[in-house]
Design a protein around this motif. Structure first.
Motif, PDB file in Angstrom:
ATOM      1  N   ALA A  48      11.577  55.693  24.711  1.00 43.72           N
ATOM      2  CA  ALA A  48      11.727  54.289  25.075  1.00 43.72           C
ATOM      3  C   ALA A  48      13.168  53.943  25.435  1.00 43.72           C
ATOM      4  CB  ALA A  48      11.249  53.402  23.924  1.00 43.72           C
ATOM      5  N   GLU A  49      14.106  54.595  24.776  1.00 45.48           N
ATOM      6  CA  GLU A  49      15.524  54.322  25.029  1.00 45.48           C
ATOM      7  C   GLU A  49      16.141  55.274  26.050  1.00 45.48           C
ATOM      8  OE1 GLU A  49      17.840  53.875  21.458  1.00 45.48           O
ATOM      9  OE2 GLU A  49      16.127  53.058  20.354  1.00 45.48           O
ATOM     10  N   GLY A  50      15.350  56.212  26.568  1.00 45.74           N
ATOM     11  CA  GLY A  50      15.864  57.152  27.568  1.00 45.74           C
ATOM     12  C   GLY A  50      16.916  58.094  27.022  1.00 45.74           C
ATOM     13  N   LYS A  51      16.852  58.388  25.736  1.00 51.91           N
ATOM     14  CA  LYS A  51      17.902  59.183  25.085  1.00 51.91           C
ATOM     15  C   LYS A  51      17.943  60.638  25.527  1.00 51.91           C
ATOM     16  CE  LYS A  51      19.621  56.163  22.078  1.00 51.91           C
ATOM     17  NZ  LYS A  51      21.037  55.788  22.017  1.00 51.91           N
ATOM     18  N   LEU A  52      16.822  61.155  26.076  1.00 50.04           N
ATOM     19  CA  LEU A  52      16.787  62.562  26.458  1.00 50.04           C
ATOM     20  C   LEU A  52      16.830  62.764  27.970  1.00 50.04           C
ATOM     21  CD1 LEU A  52      14.171  63.875  23.863  1.00 50.04           C
ATOM     22  CD2 LEU A  52      16.658  63.695  23.657  1.00 50.04           C
ATOM     23  N   VAL A  53      16.915  61.674  28.713  1.00 52.19           N
ATOM     24  CA  VAL A  53      16.935  61.767  30.175  1.00 52.19           C
ATOM     25  C   VAL A  53      18.169  62.537  30.635  1.00 52.19           C
ATOM     26  CG1 VAL A  53      17.085  60.467  32.331  1.00 52.19           C
ATOM     27  CG2 VAL A  53      15.604  59.660  30.471  1.00 52.19           C
ATOM     28  N   GLY A  54      17.941  63.570  31.436  1.00 55.86           N
ATOM     29  CA  GLY A  54      19.031  64.369  31.983  1.00 55.86           C
ATOM     30  C   GLY A  54      19.493  65.511  31.113  1.00 55.86           C
ATOM     31  N   LYS A  55      18.953  65.610  29.904  1.00 54.18           N
ATOM     32  CA  LYS A  55      19.277  66.754  29.045  1.00 54.18           C
ATOM     33  C   LYS A  55      18.402  67.948  29.445  1.00 54.18           C
ATOM     34  CE  LYS A  55      20.598  63.846  25.109  1.00 54.18           C
ATOM     35  NZ  LYS A  55      22.012  64.228  24.939  1.00 54.18           N
ATOM     36  N   VAL A  56      18.864  69.138  29.150  1.00 59.92           N
ATOM     37  CA  VAL A  56      18.115  70.344  29.503  1.00 59.92           C
ATOM     38  C   VAL A  56      17.070  70.633  28.429  1.00 59.92           C
ATOM     39  CG1 VAL A  56      18.253  72.823  29.953  1.00 59.92           C
ATOM     40  CG2 VAL A  56      20.052  71.306  30.785  1.00 59.92           C
ATOM     41  N   GLY A  57      15.864  70.950  28.863  1.00 57.63           N
ATOM     42  CA  GLY A  57      14.796  71.368  27.962  1.00 57.63           C
ATOM     43  C   GLY A  57      14.237  72.702  28.397  1.00 57.63           C
TER      44      GLY A  57
END
Length: 199
Positions: free
Chosen positions: A99-108
Motif C-alpha cells: 500500500a505504501e509502495g515500500k518495495l517498488v524498484g527493489k530487486v527481487g
C-alpha cells in the motif's frame, strides 16, 4: 554498497544450504548481506514427526524487514509446483508495504528446491515472481551466462528463472557443486544489479 536480504524457509536444510551459497555470491559482489528465515506454520506435532529442521540459520524475519534492503532473494521449497505455505503466509502479511509502495524498484529474486527433477521447480519460481511484480519489485533470475545452465554431464537443478536443487524423495540428496555454483552466481548477479540501481 547494496544491502541484500536472503530470506528463506527450509524444512530439511536443502534450501538453507542454497541460501548460504546465495549469500556468499552476494558478498563476493561487495554487498552487505543478511540471512533471515520465515516462521514455521506447521503444527508442532507435524514438525516433530516429520523431523523438520528447527535450528535454521539467521534470525526470524518480520514482513516490515523487507523495506530495509535494496534486494531480497527469496528461497522456498516447492509444494505442488508453488511456494510453501510458510513463505506464502509471510508474503500475505506485506499488504502494508504494498500500500505504501515500500518495495517498488527493489530487486527481487527466487531460488527453490524440489524432491525430483520434474517436481515443479520452474512453476514455483515463476509463480513466485507474480507476487514480486505485484509488490513493484524488479525481478532478476539466473542468466545463461552461468555455464552450469547448459551442462549435460549430470542431473542438476537450475533454470533462467532462478537457482534450484533436487533433494530426492527422502531428502537424501544434498545440493551439488553445480547447483551451489548457480546459487552463488545468482547471489552475485542480484547484488551487482542492486548496486547499479542504488547508485
Amino acid at each position: 554498497m547494496a544491502k541484500v536480504l536472503v530470506l528463506y524457509y527450509s524444512s530439511y536444510g536443502h534450501v538453507e544450504t542454497m541460501a548460504q551459497a546465495i549469500a556468499d555470491g552476494a558478498r563476493e559482489a561487495g554487498a552487505d548481506v543478511t540471512i533471515k528465515h520465515v516462521a514455521e506454520t506447521a503444527p508442532q506435532h507435524v514438525v516433530e514427526s516429520a523431523g523438520f529442521k528447527t535450528d535454521l540459520v539467521g534470525e526470524l524475519a518480520e514482513p516490515g524487514d523487507l523495506a530495509d534492503y535494496d534486494a531480497v532473494i527469496f528461497g522456498t521449497p516447492t509444494r505442488y509446483g508453488n511456494m510453501c505455505a510458510q513463505m506464502r503466509q509471510f508474503l500475505d502479511q506485506t499488504g502494508g508495504l504494498w500500500a505504501e509502495g515500500k518495495l517498488v524498484g527493489k530487486v527481487g529474486s527466487v531460488f527453490t528446491s524440489t524432491a525430483s527433477q520434474h517436481g515443479g521447480q520452474e512453476t514455483t519460481l515463476t509463480s513466485f515472481h507474480t507476487s514480486l511484480l505485484h509488490l513493484g519489485m524488479v525481478v532478476v533470475g539466473l542468466p545463461y551466462s552461468f555455464p552450469g545452465q547448459l551442462t549435460l554431464d549430470e542431473v542438476a537443478g537450475g533454470s533462467p528463472y532462478g537457482a534450484t536443487t533436487i533433494a530426492g524423495g527422502q531428502g537424501q540428496r544434498q545440493p551439488s557443486e553445480t547447483e551451489l555454483a548457480g546459487a552463488r552466481f545468482q547471489g552475485k548477479h542480484v547484488a551487482e544489479i542492486a548496486a547499479k540501481l542504488v547508485s
